[in-house]
Design a protein around this motif. Sequence first.
Motif, mmCIF file in Angstrom:
data_model
loop_
_atom_site.group_PDB
_atom_site.id
_atom_site.type_symbol
_atom_site.label_atom_id
_atom_site.label_comp_id
_atom_site.label_asym_id
_atom_site.label_seq_id
_atom_site.Cartn_x
_atom_site.Cartn_y
_atom_site.Cartn_z
ATOM 1 N N THR A 237 0.830 -1.207 0.000
ATOM 2 C CA THR A 237 0.000 0.000 0.000
ATOM 3 C C THR A 237 0.865 1.258 0.000
ATOM 4 O O THR A 237 0.582 2.217 -0.723
ATOM 5 N N VAL A 238 1.922 1.263 0.783
ATOM 6 C CA VAL A 238 2.824 2.413 0.828
ATOM 7 C C VAL A 238 3.494 2.614 -0.532
ATOM 8 O O VAL A 238 3.606 3.749 -1.018
ATOM 9 N N LEU A 239 3.931 1.549 -1.173
ATOM 10 C CA LEU A 239 4.566 1.660 -2.484
ATOM 11 C C LEU A 239 3.594 2.167 -3.550
ATOM 12 O O LEU A 239 3.954 2.997 -4.387
ATOM 13 N N VAL A 240 2.362 1.696 -3.524
ATOM 14 C CA VAL A 240 1.358 2.167 -4.478
ATOM 15 C C VAL A 240 1.064 3.645 -4.248
ATOM 16 O O VAL A 240 0.986 4.436 -5.196
ATOM 17 N N ALA A 241 0.925 4.056 -2.996
ATOM 18 C CA ALA A 241 0.667 5.473 -2.691
ATOM 19 C C ALA A 241 1.837 6.337 -3.150
ATOM 20 O O ALA A 241 1.633 7.417 -3.719
ATOM 21 N N ARG B 234 1.495 9.256 -6.032
ATOM 22 C CA ARG B 234 1.884 10.652 -5.761
ATOM 23 C C ARG B 234 2.907 11.135 -6.775
ATOM 24 O O ARG B 234 2.860 12.271 -7.239
ATOM 25 N N ARG B 235 3.832 10.267 -7.114
ATOM 26 C CA ARG B 235 4.835 10.626 -8.114
ATOM 27 C C ARG B 235 4.186 10.863 -9.485
ATOM 28 O O ARG B 235 4.505 11.817 -10.180
ATOM 29 N N LEU B 236 3.247 9.991 -9.843
ATOM 30 C CA LEU B 236 2.523 10.146 -11.098
ATOM 31 C C LEU B 236 1.704 11.432 -11.098
ATOM 32 O O LEU B 236 1.676 12.163 -12.097
#
Length: 116
Positions: free
Chosen positions: A27-31, A35-37
Amino acid sequence: MNELELNALLAIALGLLIRFGIPILFTVLVAWGLRRLDRRWQQQSEHLRPSPLGLGAAPAEVRCWEQSDCPQDKRDACPAYARPSIACWQVFREKTGYLSTSCLGCEVFLNAPARS
């Protein structure tokens, strides 16, 4: 604590790590990726300022009141004449959301350049 109890405790700890730690990490990696996108899209949108004309239309070089040679009293009552920075068909479209049938056959509309 004997070795059997220690192994059981390590097995429980490993089970909890797998059960909760991996989904939280995912979940942290997806968030972080989202955010980067979003930041990248925000930067791209700063370069592509939206036109007040909408629908990708560029302002017409010749105005409809010039093409139609409208008298001054008719120009004063015309909403497009009051907003010369916006293409006339866009002004008429704002009220209903649809282009007027008179705009569809108008030379100003037909010859207007598309916004790049």
